[in-house]
Design an enzyme around this catalytic site. Sequence first.
Site, PDB file in Angstrom:
ATOM      1  N   GLU B 200     -18.177   1.794  -8.529  1.00  0.00           N
ATOM      2  CA  GLU B 200     -17.749   2.397  -7.034  1.00  0.00           C
ATOM      3  C   GLU B 200     -17.762   4.016  -7.417  1.00  0.00           C
ATOM      4  O   GLU B 200     -17.647   4.583  -8.513  1.00  0.00           O
ATOM      5  CB  GLU B 200     -16.468   1.913  -7.153  1.00  0.00           C
ATOM      6  CG  GLU B 200     -15.931   1.854  -5.771  1.00  0.00           C
ATOM      7  CD  GLU B 200     -14.552   0.963  -5.482  1.00  0.00           C
ATOM      8  OE1 GLU B 200     -14.444   0.163  -5.458  1.00  0.00           O
ATOM      9  OE2 GLU B 200     -13.568   1.955  -5.949  1.00  0.00           O
ATOM     10  N   HIS B 235       3.031   4.635  -5.010  1.00  0.00           N
ATOM     11  CA  HIS B 235       2.291   4.188  -3.998  1.00  0.00           C
ATOM     12  C   HIS B 235       2.660   4.030  -2.566  1.00  0.00           C
ATOM     13  O   HIS B 235       2.072   3.446  -1.819  1.00  0.00           O
ATOM     14  CB  HIS B 235       1.485   2.868  -4.340  1.00  0.00           C
ATOM     15  CG  HIS B 235       0.672   3.196  -5.628  1.00  0.00           C
ATOM     16  ND1 HIS B 235      -0.367   3.965  -5.738  1.00  0.00           N
ATOM     17  CD2 HIS B 235       1.209   2.778  -6.707  1.00  0.00           C
ATOM     18  CE1 HIS B 235      -1.016   4.047  -6.933  1.00  0.00           C
ATOM     19  NE2 HIS B 235      -0.023   3.447  -7.750  1.00  0.00           N
ATOM     20  N   GLU B 288      -7.899   0.808   4.601  1.00  0.00           N
ATOM     21  CA  GLU B 288      -7.356  -0.394   5.182  1.00  0.00           C
ATOM     22  C   GLU B 288      -6.861  -0.151   6.518  1.00  0.00           C
ATOM     23  O   GLU B 288      -6.723   0.925   6.991  1.00  0.00           O
ATOM     24  CB  GLU B 288      -6.245  -1.012   4.487  1.00  0.00           C
ATOM     25  CG  GLU B 288      -4.965  -0.188   4.363  1.00  0.00           C
ATOM     26  CD  GLU B 288      -3.897  -1.035   3.328  1.00  0.00           C
ATOM     27  OE1 GLU B 288      -4.057  -1.376   2.252  1.00  0.00           O
ATOM     28  OE2 GLU B 288      -2.791  -1.015   3.733  1.00  0.00           O
ATOM     29  N   ARG B 292      -0.254  -2.776  13.080  1.00  0.00           N
ATOM     30  CA  ARG B 292       1.262  -2.768  13.566  1.00  0.00           C
ATOM     31  C   ARG B 292       1.547  -1.146  13.862  1.00  0.00           C
ATOM     32  O   ARG B 292       0.737  -0.498  13.633  1.00  0.00           O
ATOM     33  CB  ARG B 292       2.229  -3.274  12.720  1.00  0.00           C
ATOM     34  CG  ARG B 292       1.639  -2.785  11.334  1.00  0.00           C
ATOM     35  CD  ARG B 292       2.833  -2.939  10.278  1.00  0.00           C
ATOM     36  NE  ARG B 292       2.308  -2.285   8.883  1.00  0.00           N
ATOM     37  CZ  ARG B 292       2.458  -1.206   8.354  1.00  0.00           C
ATOM     38  NH1 ARG B 292       3.223  -0.399   8.971  1.00  0.00           N
ATOM     39  NH2 ARG B 292       2.190  -0.888   7.216  1.00  0.00           N
TER      40      ARG B 292
END
Lengths: 70, 450
Positions: B200, B235, B288, B292
Site C-alpha cells: 500500500e 484513534h 470511510e 449519519r
Amino acid sequence: MSQVVASMAGSVWKIVVAVGDQVEEGQDVIILESMKMEIPIAAESSGVVKQINVQEGDFVNEGDVLLELE
Amino acid sequence: MFAKILIANRGEIAVRVIRTCKKLGIQTVAIYSEADADSLHVKLADEAHLIGKPRVSESYLNIEKIIEVAKATKAEAIHPGYGLLSENPQFARRCEEEGIVFIGPKADVIAKMGSKIEARKTMETAGVPIVPGIAFPLQDVEEAVKTAEAIGYPIMLKASAGGGGIGMQIVRDEDELRKAFAGNQKRAASFFGDGAMYLEKYIANPRHIEIQLLADKHGNCIYLWERECSIQRRHQKVVEEAPSPFLDEKTRRKMGEAAVKAAKHIGYTNAGTIEFLVDEQKNFYFLEMNTRLQVEHPVTEEITGLDLVEEQLRVAAGEPLRYRQEHIRRDGHAIEVRIYAEDPKTFLPSPGKITVFGLPQGEYVRNETAVQSGMTVTPFYDPMIAKLITKGNDRQEAIKRMLAALENYQIEGIKTNIPMLKEVLSHPAFQAGDTTTNFVEKHLQTTTTK
C-alpha cells in the site's frame, strides 16, 4: 494476604486467572470495561489466587474487592 | 414536516436534536435507560420512555423495543443521532418496514458504506481516490518490485494476516523492498501461519480532513466545506476545526466535488460525511464514509450559519434542499473540543459524580452538553460529556477564545481532559497549523496505555 480492588466503576469483562493460580506482581488478573474501554487490573503483589469475588458481567464500584491473594 | 419524532439516542446529541425540534414545533419522544433517568434529554423531551437496563445492549441498542415505543407514541420518524444504532442497516430497515421515516440514508446505502472492502470498491468505481495499493496477495518479490514501481515509493509492506505492526514495514526504494520482503514474509508465516504480503502507498504525516455532505431525495447534493480532525487520541477525535488550516481553495473544491460525486453514485440521502486522509502534497484518499450526523457538526454550522439537524429533518420529510452549492457561505473560523471524563495523561476513563459544573459563556462560545451539577457520569457509555465550540474571524481569534473558554470551564468531582486540550491549543505546532494525526504522540507528554 492481599486484595485486588477495582480502580474505577465498571463491569467485569474478563477474569483471566482462576483460584489456585500463581500470579506475579504487576500481572493483569481482571479486565474491567468502563466507558467503552477495557481497563486491565493488575495484582499489586505476587501470590496465589485464594478467592474470586466477582463474575464476568458483574457491575463493580471503585474500591470493590475483586479477588484475594495469599 | 413531521409533527412528532423519536430520538433514539442519549446525552448531548439527544439534547441537541430536541433543541431544533422545539424551534420547528416538532414534538419529541425521548428514550432512556435506567442509568439515565435523571438525564437532561429525558427532562427536555415532550415525553420520555424507559426502555431498559443501563447496558446499551439492553436499552439503546434494543431495536424492537425502540420501534415499539415509536409506534405506541405515533412518532413519524426516528433520529438516530451518532453512534449506537445510527449506522445499523438493520435498524434503518426495520424503520422502513414499519413505515417510520429513518432520518438518514437508506438501509442498503448504510450497509454498503459499513463494509471497508465494499466501500473501497464503491469509491474506486465512483472515481474517488483511494490509498493506492493492491487487494490481492503478491506472488513473489519480483511482483512486489513491479507493483511498487507502479504505485510509487515510499511503500508500506503489509502481511495480510498481520496485526500489531508485525510483518509491516516502510520501504523507500527497490533495494529496501528486496531486503524487507523475504524477512517479513518469513516473520508473518511464523507468527500468523500465513505469509501472504500486500503493498500500500505509505502516507507520511497524514491529516484527517472530512467533507460534510447534504443530499435530498430529489437527486440534489451539496457539500458544506471541510472539517479538519487530525488531533486524536486512541484513534478518537479530540479537536476539530473548520476550515482546515492546510487546504487551499483548489484542493478544497476538488475534495468537495469528489465527495458529491461519490454520494450521488451511491444514491446517498440526508447528511453524511466522507473522511479523507490528506498527505503532505495535498493528495487526498478516501478513508470511510459516516452515514449519519457527526459529533463535530457544530463547527460546520458555525461557519455556514446552517442548522444541520433542521436540514436533516427537512430532507427526511421529503423537502428538496433549500440551498445550491453557490449559496453556501464560509464565514470565519470555528473550533470544537470534546470534553471527556478521563485522565488527561493516561486517557483512562474517570466516571463519578460531578460536584461542580459551570460553563463558560460569551457571544462566541457555544456549549453542547447533557451534564449538570450533581449528576453522576456512569461507566456505561462513552466518556464524552460535553463539547465546547468557539468562533473567531480567523483561526487565531478562535484559538484565543477557546483558550479563554477552557480557562473558565468549571468541572469538579471527576477528571477531564481539559488540561490536555489547553496543552494542544496553546502548543506552537497547533497554532502554526501543523496538525497531523500523530500530533498527540509527537508533541504531548502522555502515558497512553494502548
